[in-house]
Every structure is written in structure tokens, then in C-alpha cells.
Design a protein around this motif. Sequence first.
Motif, short mmCIF file in Angstrom:
data_model
loop_
_atom_site.label_atom_id
_atom_site.label_comp_id
_atom_site.label_asym_id
_atom_site.label_seq_id
_atom_site.Cartn_x
_atom_site.Cartn_y
_atom_site.Cartn_z
N LEU A 98 8.37 8.10 9.22
CA LEU A 98 9.42 7.95 8.22
C LEU A 98 10.45 9.04 8.43
N ASP A 99 11.69 8.65 8.65
CA ASP A 99 12.71 9.69 8.76
C ASP A 99 13.83 9.43 7.78
N GLY A 100 14.57 10.47 7.48
CA GLY A 100 15.63 10.41 6.49
C GLY A 100 15.87 11.79 5.93
N GLU A 101 16.95 11.94 5.19
CA GLU A 101 17.31 13.23 4.64
C GLU A 101 16.26 13.73 3.65
N SER A 102 16.29 15.01 3.39
CA SER A 102 15.38 15.60 2.42
C SER A 102 15.64 15.00 1.04
N GLY A 103 14.56 14.62 0.36
CA GLY A 103 14.70 14.12 -1.00
C GLY A 103 14.89 12.63 -1.14
N LEU A 126 16.72 4.01 -10.65
CA LEU A 126 15.95 5.25 -10.62
C LEU A 126 16.08 6.02 -11.93
N THR A 127 17.30 6.04 -12.46
CA THR A 127 17.53 6.75 -13.73
C THR A 127 16.66 6.18 -14.83
N ARG A 174 28.70 10.58 -8.62
CA ARG A 174 28.29 11.82 -7.94
C ARG A 174 27.84 11.55 -6.50
N HIS A 175 27.86 12.61 -5.71
CA HIS A 175 27.55 12.51 -4.28
C HIS A 175 26.04 12.52 -4.01
N TRP A 176 25.27 13.26 -4.77
CA TRP A 176 23.81 13.37 -4.64
C TRP A 176 23.39 13.79 -3.24
N GLY A 177 23.88 14.95 -2.84
CA GLY A 177 23.51 15.50 -1.54
C GLY A 177 22.02 15.75 -1.42
N GLY A 178 21.35 16.03 -2.56
CA GLY A 178 19.91 16.24 -2.56
C GLY A 178 19.12 14.98 -2.80
N ASN A 179 19.82 13.83 -2.82
CA ASN A 179 19.20 12.51 -2.93
C ASN A 179 18.38 12.32 -4.21
N VAL A 180 17.28 11.58 -4.12
CA VAL A 180 16.51 11.21 -5.32
C VAL A 180 15.94 12.45 -5.99
N ARG A 181 15.53 13.43 -5.19
CA ARG A 181 14.98 14.66 -5.76
C ARG A 181 16.02 15.36 -6.65
N GLU A 182 17.27 15.38 -6.21
CA GLU A 182 18.31 16.02 -7.00
C GLU A 182 18.60 15.22 -8.27
N LEU A 183 18.63 13.88 -8.15
CA LEU A 183 18.87 13.04 -9.32
C LEU A 183 17.80 13.28 -10.38
N ARG A 184 16.55 13.34 -9.97
CA ARG A 184 15.47 13.57 -10.92
C ARG A 184 15.62 14.93 -11.61
N ALA A 185 15.92 15.96 -10.82
CA ALA A 185 16.08 17.30 -11.41
C ALA A 185 17.26 17.34 -12.38
N TYR A 186 18.35 16.67 -12.01
CA TYR A 186 19.53 16.63 -12.88
C TYR A 186 19.19 15.95 -14.21
N LEU A 187 18.49 14.81 -14.14
CA LEU A 187 18.14 14.09 -15.36
C LEU A 187 17.17 14.89 -16.22
N GLU A 188 16.22 15.56 -15.58
CA GLU A 188 15.26 16.37 -16.34
C GLU A 188 16.00 17.48 -17.09
N LEU A 245 21.39 28.79 -4.78
CA LEU A 245 19.98 28.87 -5.14
C LEU A 245 19.33 27.50 -5.12
N PRO A 246 18.01 27.45 -4.89
CA PRO A 246 17.32 26.16 -4.91
C PRO A 246 17.48 25.48 -6.26
N LEU A 247 17.65 24.16 -6.24
CA LEU A 247 17.89 23.42 -7.47
C LEU A 247 16.72 23.56 -8.44
N HIS A 248 15.49 23.47 -7.92
CA HIS A 248 14.33 23.54 -8.82
C HIS A 248 14.26 24.89 -9.53
N ALA A 249 14.69 25.97 -8.82
CA ALA A 249 14.66 27.29 -9.44
C ALA A 249 15.67 27.40 -10.57
#
Length: 444
Positions: free
Chosen positions: A157-162, A313-314, A342-356, A394-398
Motif C-alpha cells: 500500500l503506498d500513498g501520502e502519510s495519513g 469521513l466527517t 481546505r487543502h488537507w495536506g495531512g490527509n484523513v489524519r489531519e481531518l480527524r485531528a481538526y474535527l476532534e 509542531l506536530p499536529l497531534h502535539a
Amino acid sequence: MPPRLLLIEDDLIMGESLVQRFELEALEVVWYRTLAAAQAAVREGLPGVRAVISDVRLPDGLATEWFVALPARVRALPWFFLTGYGSVDAAVQAVRAGAREFMTKPFDVERLVQLVHEAVDAPAAAAEAAVLGISPAMRHVERMIRKVAPQKVSVLLDGESGVGKEVAAKLIHALDERPDKGEFVAVNCAAIPENLLESEFFGYEKGAFTGAQRTHRGYLERADHGTLFLDEVGELPLPMQAKLLRALQERAFFRVGAERATHSQFRIVAATNRDLQAEMRAGTFREDLFYRLAVFRITLPPLRERPEDIRWLTQRFLEEFAAEQGHPIAVSESFMRDLLARHWGGNVRELRAYLEQAVILSEAGILDEPLPASAMHAGTDRDGADATVGDEILPLHAMVAETERAHIRRALAHCQGSIGKTAELLGISRKTLWEKMKRLALEA
């Protein structure tokens, strides 16, 4: 029993014409003339329904507005919208939420019949609830996964992070129907110190080295008859790549300190966000290992290339957060429009963090305004530019954790340290608040 088609149309002449046409196509048509009647049918579960044709403007409301609020499993059905008004906004709204087609009256009936047949005659999986997304790109990925899952071959499986590579790997494992199926063992290859790779992958015997007080089963052994998911496989150093290749070829390996080989019928699903073919040319990744791992290769597209999945996903993430917090979470259309822009450079992982983070900062569980830049701290803005804190990225999760910590601290101060009042103010249970405080190292 013939395939069933749900028709929602208030125009008697149009409705009768469509019923007659599709019955000639050996389809059973269930016809409703109002939105309320269709809503009642959906609540009953739509048994046997393989596709939906709906007018947009009905006597008691807009079908597109109702559609975007439906559960993902219902929107995963092929929906075809008809309208005499040609509303661009309604079309965009419906298509982004997963509608198959939007046709303006007068429309080509034969084209509609062809589209419905393509949907109804497709394999049953076409009407199943999506797992990875509702966009054509992710539906294609799911089809590839369903084809390869029973074959027991290695998958890359390949693809961008997240983008959701681990979720895809778990789906491959879940669709493996062997009666003796083993565990799903996930390994982050970048997180294991190089000097521990061999003992973690292959295990070790008691007494093999100082501190080896018992026999340790490695990842390959624990994945016997199951799936070994190697995340960030491109991070493995060359010596470990050679050892992994041999284990893949022979399905056997030696624990550290062992005299006899251990056999394991593991299946490897590897994932990477790096260009392994470029790594091969640079001599940092073995070509023979690449072809062993990439017997079947699937590329997961970034979220910005499949905007149809953002709303889907939302809704999934907010349903999960609502279950955790014990109350529903509502989303305004302006908030959703901002997500779609939005651009969502961090993909699904960024969307989830943003919504949380948005849920944490929301009032009464209503998401009606985008997060301010000062609250976001990290990630990407709507134009794709990096958001920073001072000069440091800084890392998004942090940053999400720090924002959550500060918000809970303010709420505790406002409630003079009362856990019960603070939980009520934040709209979460006492248990959830305690768990968050423990995770964030906050004291009452």
C-alpha cells in the motif's frame, strides 16, 4: 425476487412513466410522492433496494438536504437526482455527499435506464456500506482490496502519510475468510531501534543474551496464519531487508539464539509513503524485496483528490466522538463548506485531528464556525499553506493535545475545580473527563 428500485417523485405523469419504464426492465419499483413517506421507508431499512431515483423539490422539502444528512450506509446506495430547476448548489451538495448522478429535466430516459442498470447489475458489493470512502477513487481501492484479500499474496500500500493505509490493511485482514485466521500484527518499522530489529521481528530464546529471561515470540511468529502489517517499510535498513526477504521466501526464520527454524504462514501487507522505486535506484531498498512485497500494489489517493469523502469521513468521525461524549454533534453547512475548501495536506489524519479539536472547542456540540488560526496551531490552511507557532512547525497531534489541555484547564478554573460541573460545561461525561485529564497529565 427482482431488484428493487426506490422512486421519490411527486409528479404523477413523470412517476407513472418511470414506473412503467423500469418495470419493463424487470425491476420492482417502490414509488413515494412525498419526502415524509420516503423518510419513513428509509427508517425501515430499505430491504432489497438497489438504487434510488429522487426528484429534488418535493412538496414537503428538498431531497438533497435530506440526503446529505443520511447515514453513510444509505448514501452508499446509487442515488440519482432529477430536477427541473437545475440548481448548481444542490447538484454540488448532492454529488459531494455521494450521489451517483444529477440530471436536469427534461432528461434522457434511456441514459437514466442505462445508469441504473449499471448500478443494479453490479456485484452486491456496489450496494454495501463503504469502509474507506464513497469517492470513485476509494471505491476502486475497496474493489481491489476485495479482489486481493482472499488470495493470500503480499500487498504493498503506498500513498501520502495519513491517507488511511493501516485502515486499508485491516480491511484486507478482515476480508480474509480462512477458518484458522490468525492475528493482525501491526509494526511501525521506523519506530524500532536498529539494534532491536532482529529480536523484535524474529524473537529470541531464553538466555540468548543478557536480559533474555524468557522466550520471546517475534512479529513474524505472532502473525502465523494472520497478517503482518509493516508500516513505513521503506525505513528498514539494508541488513534487515535481506533477513526479511529470506523469511518471506522460506516462510521460516531463526529466533535469536535458536538452533531450529520456526515456521510461520504469515501474510505481509506493507505500507510506505516513500518512492521505493527511487530508493531502489539509489541503492537503499532491495529490488528483490520490493517485488516480493509488491505482488499486488494499491495506491491510496490523497484526500485533496477525493473531496467527496470529506463529508462522509466527517460524519463518521463525529458519530464516533458523539458516542464517546454521550450527546449528538451537529454541523452547520458553513462549517462543512470550510472543510471542503481546505487543502488537507495531512490527509484523513489531519481531518480527524481538526474535527476532534473543533468538538472540544464547540459550544453545546454544535460546529458552526471554522477554527480560528490561533486555535489550529498546526496543519494547513485552506490554501494549503503551513500553519505554524512562531518559527517552529509542531506536530499536529502535539498542538491538538496542548489546546485540549488548556481548554480543560480553563474550564476547571471556571468551575472552581468541580469535576462534575466541568464535565457538564464541556458536554462530556465525568468518566471521559477523568480519562482526558489522565492522558493530558492534568490534576484536579
